[in-house]
Design a protein around this motif. Sequence first.
Motif, PDB file in Angstrom:
ATOM      1  N   LYS A   6       0.860  -1.184   0.000  1.00  0.00           N
ATOM      2  CA  LYS A   6       0.000   0.000   0.000  1.00  0.00           C
ATOM      3  C   LYS A   6       0.891   1.226   0.000  1.00  0.00           C
ATOM      4  CE  LYS A   6      -4.250  -1.057   2.490  1.00  0.00           C
ATOM      5  NZ  LYS A   6      -4.980  -0.745   3.730  1.00  0.00           N
ATOM      6  N   PRO A   7       0.394   2.344  -0.522  1.00  0.00           N
ATOM      7  CA  PRO A   7       1.208   3.565  -0.461  1.00  0.00           C
ATOM      8  C   PRO A   7       1.198   4.141   0.958  1.00  0.00           C
ATOM      9  CG  PRO A   7      -0.877   4.008  -1.553  1.00  0.00           C
ATOM     10  CD  PRO A   7      -0.823   2.531  -1.295  1.00  0.00           C
ATOM     11  N   CYS A   8       2.362   4.575   1.373  1.00  0.00           N
ATOM     12  CA  CYS A   8       2.499   5.253   2.665  1.00  0.00           C
ATOM     13  C   CYS A   8       1.914   6.655   2.523  1.00  0.00           C
ATOM     14  CB  CYS A   8       3.980   5.329   3.049  1.00  0.00           C
ATOM     15  SG  CYS A   8       4.332   6.365   4.483  1.00  0.00           S
ATOM     16  N   ILE A   9       1.170   7.115   3.539  1.00  0.00           N
ATOM     17  CA  ILE A   9       0.554   8.440   3.433  1.00  0.00           C
ATOM     18  C   ILE A   9       1.571   9.555   3.614  1.00  0.00           C
ATOM     19  CG2 ILE A   9      -1.733   7.643   4.116  1.00  0.00           C
ATOM     20  CD1 ILE A   9      -1.177   8.865   6.904  1.00  0.00           C
ATOM     21  N   ARG A  10       2.773   9.262   4.112  1.00  0.00           N
ATOM     22  CA  ARG A  10       3.796  10.303   4.277  1.00  0.00           C
ATOM     23  C   ARG A  10       4.711  10.405   3.072  1.00  0.00           C
ATOM     24  NH1 ARG A  10       5.187   9.533  10.444  1.00  0.00           N
ATOM     25  NH2 ARG A  10       3.273  10.391  11.293  1.00  0.00           N
ATOM     26  N   CYS A  11       5.287   9.268   2.659  1.00  0.00           N
ATOM     27  CA  CYS A  11       6.261   9.326   1.563  1.00  0.00           C
ATOM     28  C   CYS A  11       5.657   8.956   0.211  1.00  0.00           C
ATOM     29  CB  CYS A  11       7.456   8.425   1.872  1.00  0.00           C
ATOM     30  SG  CYS A  11       7.069   6.655   1.907  1.00  0.00           S
ATOM     31  N   LYS A  18       3.574  -3.015   6.607  1.00  0.00           N
ATOM     32  CA  LYS A  18       4.170  -2.915   7.936  1.00  0.00           C
ATOM     33  C   LYS A  18       3.866  -1.513   8.436  1.00  0.00           C
ATOM     34  CE  LYS A  18       7.995  -6.068   7.143  1.00  0.00           C
ATOM     35  NZ  LYS A  18       9.450  -6.200   7.096  1.00  0.00           N
ATOM     36  N   PHE A  19       2.605  -1.234   8.644  1.00  0.00           N
ATOM     37  CA  PHE A  19       2.193   0.109   8.994  1.00  0.00           C
ATOM     38  C   PHE A  19       2.151   0.300  10.496  1.00  0.00           C
ATOM     39  CE2 PHE A  19       0.453  -0.334   4.688  1.00  0.00           C
ATOM     40  CZ  PHE A  19       1.103   0.738   4.108  1.00  0.00           C
ATOM     41  N   TYR A  20       2.422   1.517  10.903  1.00  0.00           N
ATOM     42  CA  TYR A  20       2.516   1.875  12.309  1.00  0.00           C
ATOM     43  C   TYR A  20       1.156   1.826  12.996  1.00  0.00           C
ATOM     44  CZ  TYR A  20       3.754   4.593  16.430  1.00  0.00           C
ATOM     45  OH  TYR A  20       3.941   5.029  17.707  1.00  0.00           O
ATOM     46  N   THR A  21       0.142   2.373  12.384  1.00  0.00           N
ATOM     47  CA  THR A  21      -1.194   2.361  12.960  1.00  0.00           C
ATOM     48  C   THR A  21      -2.168   1.816  11.935  1.00  0.00           C
ATOM     49  OG1 THR A  21      -1.745   4.585  12.226  1.00  0.00           O
ATOM     50  CG2 THR A  21      -0.715   4.392  14.384  1.00  0.00           C
ATOM     51  N   ALA A  22      -3.253   1.288  12.419  1.00  0.00           N
ATOM     52  CA  ALA A  22      -4.261   0.730  11.520  1.00  0.00           C
ATOM     53  C   ALA A  22      -4.867   1.828  10.650  1.00  0.00           C
ATOM     54  CB  ALA A  22      -5.338   0.018  12.316  1.00  0.00           C
ATOM     55  N   SER A  28       7.140   1.738   7.996  1.00  0.00           N
ATOM     56  CA  SER A  28       8.079   1.664   9.116  1.00  0.00           C
ATOM     57  C   SER A  28       9.252   2.622   8.926  1.00  0.00           C
ATOM     58  CB  SER A  28       8.575   0.232   9.304  1.00  0.00           C
ATOM     59  OG  SER A  28       9.183  -0.240   8.124  1.00  0.00           O
ATOM     60  N   THR A  29       9.658   2.893   7.690  1.00  0.00           N
ATOM     61  CA  THR A  29      10.744   3.843   7.431  1.00  0.00           C
ATOM     62  C   THR A  29      10.355   5.249   7.880  1.00  0.00           C
ATOM     63  OG1 THR A  29      11.437   2.519   5.537  1.00  0.00           O
ATOM     64  CG2 THR A  29      12.247   4.782   5.640  1.00  0.00           C
ATOM     65  N   CYS A  30       9.158   5.687   7.530  1.00  0.00           N
ATOM     66  CA  CYS A  30       8.691   7.009   7.947  1.00  0.00           C
ATOM     67  C   CYS A  30       8.461   7.062   9.449  1.00  0.00           C
ATOM     68  CB  CYS A  30       7.409   7.383   7.211  1.00  0.00           C
ATOM     69  SG  CYS A  30       7.677   7.725   5.452  1.00  0.00           S
ATOM     70  N   ARG A  31       7.990   5.964  10.019  1.00  0.00           N
ATOM     71  CA  ARG A  31       7.760   5.920  11.464  1.00  0.00           C
ATOM     72  C   ARG A  31       9.075   6.095  12.217  1.00  0.00           C
ATOM     73  NH1 ARG A  31       8.434   1.945  14.883  1.00  0.00           N
ATOM     74  NH2 ARG A  31       8.491   0.363  13.276  1.00  0.00           N
ATOM     75  N   ARG A  32      10.139   5.435  11.748  1.00  0.00           N
ATOM     76  CA  ARG A  32      11.450   5.579  12.390  1.00  0.00           C
ATOM     77  C   ARG A  32      11.954   7.014  12.284  1.00  0.00           C
ATOM     78  NH1 ARG A  32      12.344   0.540  10.120  1.00  0.00           N
ATOM     79  NH2 ARG A  32      13.405   1.452   8.344  1.00  0.00           N
ATOM     80  N   GLY A  33      11.724   7.646  11.124  1.00  0.00           N
ATOM     81  CA  GLY A  33      12.134   9.041  10.949  1.00  0.00           C
ATOM     82  C   GLY A  33      11.401   9.957  11.905  1.00  0.00           C
ATOM     83  N   THR A  34      10.118   9.695  12.118  1.00  0.00           N
ATOM     84  CA  THR A  34       9.322  10.492  13.055  1.00  0.00           C
ATOM     85  C   THR A  34       9.844  10.307  14.473  1.00  0.00           C
ATOM     86  OG1 THR A  34       7.386  10.295  11.641  1.00  0.00           O
ATOM     87  CG2 THR A  34       6.988  10.891  13.928  1.00  0.00           C
ATOM     88  N   SER A  41      14.126  16.432  19.045  1.00  0.00           N
ATOM     89  CA  SER A  41      13.411  17.575  19.583  1.00  0.00           C
ATOM     90  C   SER A  41      13.420  17.569  21.109  1.00  0.00           C
ATOM     91  CB  SER A  41      11.970  17.570  19.063  1.00  0.00           C
ATOM     92  OG  SER A  41      11.264  18.672  19.562  1.00  0.00           O
ATOM     93  N   THR A  42      13.177  16.416  21.705  1.00  0.00           N
ATOM     94  CA  THR A  42      13.198  16.287  23.164  1.00  0.00           C
ATOM     95  C   THR A  42      14.582  16.584  23.703  1.00  0.00           C
ATOM     96  OG1 THR A  42      11.423  14.660  23.098  1.00  0.00           O
ATOM     97  CG2 THR A  42      12.769  14.711  25.082  1.00  0.00           C
ATOM     98  N   HIS A  43      15.615  16.059  23.059  1.00  0.00           N
ATOM     99  CA  HIS A  43      16.995  16.294  23.488  1.00  0.00           C
ATOM    100  C   HIS A  43      17.333  17.785  23.443  1.00  0.00           C
ATOM    101  CE1 HIS A  43      21.341  16.016  23.824  1.00  0.00           C
ATOM    102  NE2 HIS A  43      21.442  16.663  22.680  1.00  0.00           N
ATOM    103  N   LEU A  44      16.996  18.456  22.357  1.00  0.00           N
ATOM    104  CA  LEU A  44      17.296  19.884  22.223  1.00  0.00           C
ATOM    105  C   LEU A  44      16.574  20.703  23.289  1.00  0.00           C
ATOM    106  CD1 LEU A  44      17.137  20.237  18.338  1.00  0.00           C
ATOM    107  CD2 LEU A  44      19.183  20.419  19.772  1.00  0.00           C
ATOM    108  N   GLN A  45      15.321  20.348  23.555  1.00  0.00           N
ATOM    109  CA  GLN A  45      14.535  21.087  24.543  1.00  0.00           C
ATOM    110  C   GLN A  45      15.083  20.875  25.952  1.00  0.00           C
ATOM    111  OE1 GLN A  45      11.978  23.301  24.055  1.00  0.00           O
ATOM    112  NE2 GLN A  45      12.197  23.666  26.231  1.00  0.00           N
ATOM    113  N   GLN A  46      15.377  19.633  26.301  1.00  0.00           N
ATOM    114  CA  GLN A  46      15.824  19.328  27.661  1.00  0.00           C
ATOM    115  C   GLN A  46      17.273  19.728  27.916  1.00  0.00           C
ATOM    116  OE1 GLN A  46      14.947  15.167  28.164  1.00  0.00           O
ATOM    117  NE2 GLN A  46      12.784  15.534  28.556  1.00  0.00           N
ATOM    118  N   THR A  47      18.106  19.705  26.897  1.00  0.00           N
ATOM    119  CA  THR A  47      19.525  19.991  27.081  1.00  0.00           C
ATOM    120  C   THR A  47      19.866  21.456  26.855  1.00  0.00           C
ATOM    121  OG1 THR A  47      19.988  17.750  26.298  1.00  0.00           O
ATOM    122  CG2 THR A  47      21.843  19.266  26.406  1.00  0.00           C
ATOM    123  N   TYR A  48      19.279  22.064  25.830  1.00  0.00           N
ATOM    124  CA  TYR A  48      19.653  23.428  25.443  1.00  0.00           C
ATOM    125  C   TYR A  48      18.525  24.451  25.560  1.00  0.00           C
ATOM    126  CZ  TYR A  48      23.621  20.922  23.564  1.00  0.00           C
ATOM    127  OH  TYR A  48      24.709  20.110  23.425  1.00  0.00           O
TER     128      TYR A  48
END
Length: 145
Positions: A6-11, A18-22, A28-34, A41-48
Amino acid sequence: MPVKRKPCIRCGKNRALKFYTARGNVCSTCRRGTARRAARSTHLQQTYGIELAHYNALLEYQNHACAICLGKRSGSYDVDHDHKKEKALIADGADPLTARRDSIRGLLCRRCNRRLLPATLDDLRIMQGAIDYLLNPPARHVLGG
């Protein structure tokens, strides 16, 4: 039996089921990127104390290159900050995270941030001495060439 795709809705690429949500149909490639962006984002916010948008704006301002060597690297850059300024701000009563954010100087490649600056102790005289040395090496005067 062929694998259903099936086509991924992101890419938009046709991927194996192998979709992340029903309901999401995200591969799964786009899910890993997210997940990586969320972790960054969490690292930048908490560290800097900065948002991913601030990091990206700084990267854009630097033309997607290290602020010192101007090298373009794949992957992320280190957030460089002035440790002396950070300590001074904290000594003056600033919140540590605010002090860290206010002491950010730019984005550097790992070599410049983890080797060059520590080797020179952030001392402008040492850096200027290195520049003078490279422009006018003593061996040129003694040995010729």
